[in-house]
Structures are given as structure tokens and as C-alpha cells.
Design a protein around this motif. Sequence first.
Motif, mmCIF file in Angstrom:
data_model
loop_
_atom_site.group_PDB
_atom_site.id
_atom_site.type_symbol
_atom_site.label_atom_id
_atom_site.label_comp_id
_atom_site.label_asym_id
_atom_site.label_seq_id
_atom_site.Cartn_x
_atom_site.Cartn_y
_atom_site.Cartn_z
ATOM 1 N N TYR A 19 64.230 -89.700 29.561
ATOM 2 C CA TYR A 19 63.777 -89.683 28.165
ATOM 3 C C TYR A 19 62.260 -89.634 28.032
ATOM 4 C CZ TYR A 19 68.601 -90.411 26.959
ATOM 5 O OH TYR A 19 69.955 -90.234 26.817
ATOM 6 N N TRP B 80 60.289 -88.315 24.828
ATOM 7 C CA TRP B 80 61.080 -88.547 23.626
ATOM 8 C C TRP B 80 60.384 -89.603 22.768
ATOM 9 C CZ3 TRP B 80 66.452 -86.966 22.748
ATOM 10 C CH2 TRP B 80 66.893 -86.025 23.673
ATOM 11 N N LYS C 161 64.211 -89.332 19.740
ATOM 12 C CA LYS C 161 64.250 -87.978 19.204
ATOM 13 C C LYS C 161 63.272 -87.103 19.976
ATOM 14 C CE LYS C 161 63.406 -85.478 14.919
ATOM 15 N NZ LYS C 161 63.025 -85.556 13.516
ATOM 16 N N LYS C 162 63.713 -85.860 20.224
ATOM 17 C CA LYS C 162 62.833 -84.858 20.832
ATOM 18 C C LYS C 162 63.160 -83.540 20.141
ATOM 19 C CE LYS C 162 61.256 -83.118 25.269
ATOM 20 N NZ LYS C 162 61.464 -83.182 26.722
ATOM 21 N N GLY C 163 62.248 -83.088 19.300
ATOM 22 C CA GLY C 163 62.525 -81.906 18.492
ATOM 23 C C GLY C 163 63.630 -82.222 17.501
ATOM 24 N N SER C 164 64.675 -81.429 17.499
ATOM 25 C CA SER C 164 65.802 -81.680 16.605
ATOM 26 C C SER C 164 66.919 -82.458 17.296
ATOM 27 C CB SER C 164 66.354 -80.359 16.067
ATOM 28 O OG SER C 164 66.845 -79.579 17.136
ATOM 29 N N GLU C 165 66.745 -82.744 18.581
ATOM 30 C CA GLU C 165 67.766 -83.475 19.345
ATOM 31 C C GLU C 165 67.534 -84.973 19.238
ATOM 32 O OE1 GLU C 165 69.665 -83.363 23.847
ATOM 33 O OE2 GLU C 165 67.958 -82.103 23.349
ATOM 34 N N MET C 166 68.625 -85.721 19.007
ATOM 35 C CA MET C 166 68.549 -87.180 18.929
ATOM 36 C C MET C 166 69.554 -87.780 19.910
ATOM 37 S SD MET C 166 68.028 -88.002 14.909
ATOM 38 C CE MET C 166 67.319 -89.604 15.203
ATOM 39 N N SER C 167 69.246 -88.994 20.365
ATOM 40 C CA SER C 167 70.133 -89.676 21.294
ATOM 41 C C SER C 167 70.025 -91.184 21.085
ATOM 42 C CB SER C 167 69.752 -89.316 22.730
ATOM 43 O OG SER C 167 70.656 -89.898 23.635
ATOM 44 N N LYS C 168 71.090 -91.882 21.435
ATOM 45 C CA LYS C 168 71.104 -93.347 21.368
ATOM 46 C C LYS C 168 71.238 -93.873 22.788
ATOM 47 C CE LYS C 168 74.816 -95.527 20.128
ATOM 48 N NZ LYS C 168 75.936 -96.128 19.409
#
Length: 98
Positions: free
Chosen positions: A55, A58, A80-87
Amino acid sequence: MKKLIMAVIMVFLLSSSFANATANSNVEVLVQDKMSVKPEDLPEPIKSTLSAGAYAGWEITEAFLITKPDKTQFFEIIVKKGSEMSKINLDKDGRKVE
């Protein structure tokens, strides 16, 4: 005859609702405590894990301290990185938690 059919349908529906309510009464509810944490207030091991691992690069958008019913804790971090999100769920030492 219509009244009899309607009465049978009503009895069926009521008994089904009662059976569902009885079955659902055995459901155990687990409540977790969720407290918001500022990204800058996260423990250093978590910051290190996020900056050096998969990550890196991010942005942390949200972070929460989760306390489970057994009193164990972990951090839920939304990145978040650009339009990508993660938990990501990490313990206080920066290790991944499932």
C-alpha cells in the motif's frame, strides 16, 4: 367459501411469521465498538506497514479503532489510490488481521 379461504391464508401467514420470529430469537448479536482515529494518530508500526508494503503510495482516507466483544482491538484503515479504494485491518503492531 372466500371467507374460509382468507381465514386459512391468514392463519398460515401468522403461524409462519411466528415461526420465523421464534427461530430468529436465538440469534446472538455481536456488537463491536468503532471509534474514529485521525490518520496521523495511528501507531508508528501501522504507518510503517502502510508506507513500505503493497500500500505504499496509497492515501489513508479514514481509520477506525475496532474493539471486538472479546475486548481485542484492531485498526480498520480505508486507503485510496486514484479511483481505487481498499480496506485493511491491522493490529497495533502493523500485522494484518482477518
